[in-house]
Design an enzyme around this catalytic site. Structure first.
Site, mmCIF file in Angstrom:
data_model
loop_
_atom_site.group_PDB
_atom_site.id
_atom_site.type_symbol
_atom_site.label_atom_id
_atom_site.label_comp_id
_atom_site.label_asym_id
_atom_site.label_seq_id
_atom_site.Cartn_x
_atom_site.Cartn_y
_atom_site.Cartn_z
ATOM 1 C CG HIS A 39 -4.451 4.324 2.256
ATOM 2 N ND1 HIS A 39 -4.004 3.222 3.011
ATOM 3 C CD2 HIS A 39 -3.891 5.320 2.599
ATOM 4 C CE1 HIS A 39 -2.772 3.583 3.637
ATOM 5 N NE2 HIS A 39 -2.821 5.134 3.506
ATOM 6 C CG ASP A 41 -3.072 0.627 -3.880
ATOM 7 O OD1 ASP A 41 -3.801 0.667 -2.619
ATOM 8 O OD2 ASP A 41 -2.067 0.472 -3.822
ATOM 9 N N GLY A 127 11.818 6.294 2.608
ATOM 10 C CA GLY A 127 10.996 6.628 3.693
ATOM 11 C C GLY A 127 10.423 8.020 3.485
ATOM 12 C CG ASP A 177 3.303 2.143 -4.062
ATOM 13 O OD1 ASP A 177 2.416 2.877 -4.643
ATOM 14 O OD2 ASP A 177 3.761 1.851 -3.005
ATOM 15 C CE1 TYR A 227 -0.569 1.364 2.792
ATOM 16 C CE2 TYR A 227 -0.638 -0.917 3.275
ATOM 17 C CZ TYR A 227 -0.895 -0.065 2.262
ATOM 18 O OH TYR A 227 -1.448 -0.179 1.076
HETATM 19 C C1 GLA Z 1 1.590 2.722 -0.032
HETATM 20 C C2 GLA Z 1 1.344 1.267 -0.553
HETATM 21 C C3 GLA Z 1 0.303 1.486 -1.765
HETATM 22 C C4 GLA Z 1 -0.824 2.452 -1.622
HETATM 23 C C5 GLA Z 1 -0.524 3.882 -0.950
HETATM 24 C C6 GLA Z 1 -1.456 4.398 -0.138
HETATM 25 O O1 GLA Z 1 2.525 3.456 -0.946
HETATM 26 O O2 GLA Z 1 2.279 0.772 -1.054
HETATM 27 O O3 GLA Z 1 -0.184 0.103 -2.229
HETATM 28 O O4 GLA Z 1 -1.925 1.732 -0.833
HETATM 29 O O5 GLA Z 1 0.487 3.518 0.138
HETATM 30 O O6 GLA Z 1 -2.589 5.041 -1.409
#
Ligand code: GLA
Length: 396
Positions: A39, A41, A127, A177, A227
Site C-alpha cells: 500500500h 506505492d 482474485g 503491479d 481499497y
Molecule cells: C494492489 C494495487 C497495488 C498496491 C497493492 C498493495 O495490488 O494494485 O497498486 O497498492 O494493492 O500494496
C-alpha cells in the site's frame, strides 16, 4: 508449472478452433508477488515486488482487411467483439475493461490500428492477489505496441496499465503491479521508488529458504473491497500533514514526530493509516538491505511486522489470513509470513526453509480446513522475466 502444457498449447488449440488459423504471435504477461512494501506505492514509498512464472498468454493474429477485434477469454468462456477504430467506453465484462482502458489511451490520430483476433489463456489465479488485472492491462498495451510499432517506452506501458485500472475498472491502484509485470527479471526482485519510478534489481538469493504462497481462497475485488476507501483515509492524512509541513516534498520524508503533532487534527483513522505507511516504507529499505546482505532471518521478521501493521493499523487483513499467518509462524523452519497484495483476502506469502516446506504445508492445510472448511491452495512460484513475446519453437 509447464507453460507449454498448461498455457501455450491450450491457447493455440483454442485459437485454431475458433479462428481456423494459427496465431501469428504469442505474448506472455506475468503476475507478481511482493516481498514487502504494501500500500505504499501510492504514497511515494519503496516496494520490492517480482514477476512470477504465472502468465496470461495472448495468442494473436492481425486481420488487416477489417477493423474488427475479437477477443476470446478461454478460461471464462466469453467472447467480446468490437470495432478497434471506434471510441471505447467501459462495458459490463470486467475483464474487457482492463484492455479497453488501455486502448482508449492509445486511440490517437497517429496510431493506426487494424482488426485483431486474440485468445487469452491464464495460469494466474484471479482474485488471489497475484495481479492478473495488471498482467492483462500491460500485456495488451505491450502487444499493441509491438504489433503496431507505437514506440511506447516500457515505463509508459506500466503507467498506461495503471491509468486503465483507474478509469475503466474504478480501482485507484498504485503502480507496483504494472511495473513488476513489465520490468520483472528472472531471479531478481525489483526495488522500485514509487515517487521517481527509479528502480534497481537485487538477487533473490534466499539461501535455502523459499517464498511460498498460501491462497486462502477468500476472493476479493478491489472495486468492492476497502481499497479505494483506504486511499481516501490516506489522502486525508496527507492533506493535514502537508498543510502543517508544506516544506516536505515526499510523503516518506514526514517523520513519526510530525505525524504525532497532527494526530488530533487528522483523526484516529487517518493517523493509523499514515503511521503504518511511514513504518512500512522504512521496512522496505531495511528488507532490501537484508536481502542484499543475505540476512534472511531479519527479512522474515520484517515480513511478519508488515502483517501486523496491515492487520491492525491499515486493517486490510481478514480472519482467514490472520489465521494462516499466526499458525504458520508457530511451525519450525518459518522465518516470516504476511498477507500479500491489496488485502481483504487472497494469498499470504511465507518465508519457509526449503526442507521443511512439505511438513509446514501439510500442517497448515489441515488446520485451515478444520477451522474454516476451506481447502487452502499452495503456489510454488519462480521469480521470472517480465512481459515478453514467446519466440521459441512450439509443437502442438
Ligand atoms: C494492489 C494495487 C497495488 C498496491 C497493492 C498493495 O495490488 O494494485 O497498486 O497498492 O494493492 O500494496
Amino acid at each position: 508449472m509447464d507453460i507449454h502444457e498448461h498455457l501455450l498449447r491450450p491457447a493455440i488449440e483454442k485459437f485454431k478452433a475458433e479462428f481456423g488459423a494459427e496465431p501469428e504471435r504469442l505474448f506472455l504477461s506475468p503476475g507478481r508477488i511482493n516481498i514487502i512494501g504494501e500500500h505504499v506505492d501510492y504514497s511515494d514509498g519503496f516496494v520490492l515486488p517480482a514477476a512470477i512464472d504465472r502468465y496470461i498468454c495472448f495468442a494473436v493474429r492481425k486481420t488487416p482487411q477489417t477493423n474488427r477485434c475479437t477477443i476470446i477469454a478461454k478460461d471464462l468462456g466469453e467472447t467480446y467483439t468490437f470495432d478497434i477504430t471506434m471510441k471505447v467506453k467501459p462495458v459490463q465484462q470486467m475483464w474487457m475493461n482492463y484492455m479497453l482502458g488501455v486502448l482508449s489511451q492509445l486511440q490517437k490520430p497517429e496510431n493506426q490500428f487494424c482488426g485483431l483476433e486474440i485468445v487469452l489463456s491464464s495460469t494466474i489465479p484471479m482474485g488471489a492477489g497475484l495481479s492478473s488485472s495488471a498482467a492483462l492491462e500491460c500485456g495488451f498495451a505491450y502487444l499493441l505496441n509491438e504489433l503496431f510499432d507505437l514506440q511506447i517506452p516500457k515505463k509508459e506501458i506500466a503507467v498506461i496499465g495503471q491509468k486503465s485500472e483507474h478509469a475503466f475498472a474504478g480501482v485507484q491502484c498504485g503502480i507496483m503491479d504494472q511495473f513488476a509485470s513489465v520490468f520483472g527479471k528472472e531471479n531478481k526482485v525489483i526495488m522500485l521508488d514509487c515517487h521517481s519510478l527509479d528502480y534497481q534489481y537485487f538477487d533473490a538469493d534466499l539461501r535455502g529458504y523459499s517464498l511460498l504462497l498460501f491462497d486462502s481462497c477468500v476472493k476479493h475485488s478491489h472495486l468492492t473491497s476497502g481499497y479505494n476507501e483506504r486511499r481516501k483515509d490516506v489522502e486525508h492524512g496527507k492533506k493535514i500533514l502537508w498543510k502543517n509541513f508544506p516544506e516536505i516534498k515526499k510523503f516518506r520524508d514526514f517523520t513519526l514526530a510530525m505525524l504525532d503533532q497532527v494526530k488530533e487534527e487528522m483523526g484516529a483513522v487517518s493517523y493509523k493509516r499514515c503511521l503504518y505507511l511511514l513504518k512500512e516504507i522504512k521496512r522496505v529499505e531495511l528488507a532490501a538491505k537484508a536481502i542484499s546482505e543475505g540476512n534472511i532471518e531479519y527479512m522474515g521478521r520484517l515480513l511478519t511486522e508488515t502483517h501486523d501493521g496491515l492487520s491492525t493499523e491499515f486493517e486490510v487483513s481478514c480472519k482467514e489470513l490472520d489465521f494462516l499467518v499466526e499458525n504458520v509462524l508457530q511451525q519450525e523452519g518459518v522465518l516470516g509470513a504476511r498477507i500479500m497484495g491489496g488485502g481483504f483476502g487472497g494469498c499470504s506469502i511465507n518465508l519457509i526453509r526449503e526442507n521443511k516446506a512439505e511438513e509446514v504445508i501439510k500442517a497448515i492445510s489441515e488446520k485451515y480446513l478444520e477451522n474454516f472448511n476451506i481447502r487452502m491452495k499452495v503456489y510454488h512460484v519462480k521469480i521470472s522475466d517480465g512481459i515478453k513475446e514467446y519466440t521459441n519453437e512450439y509443437i502442438i
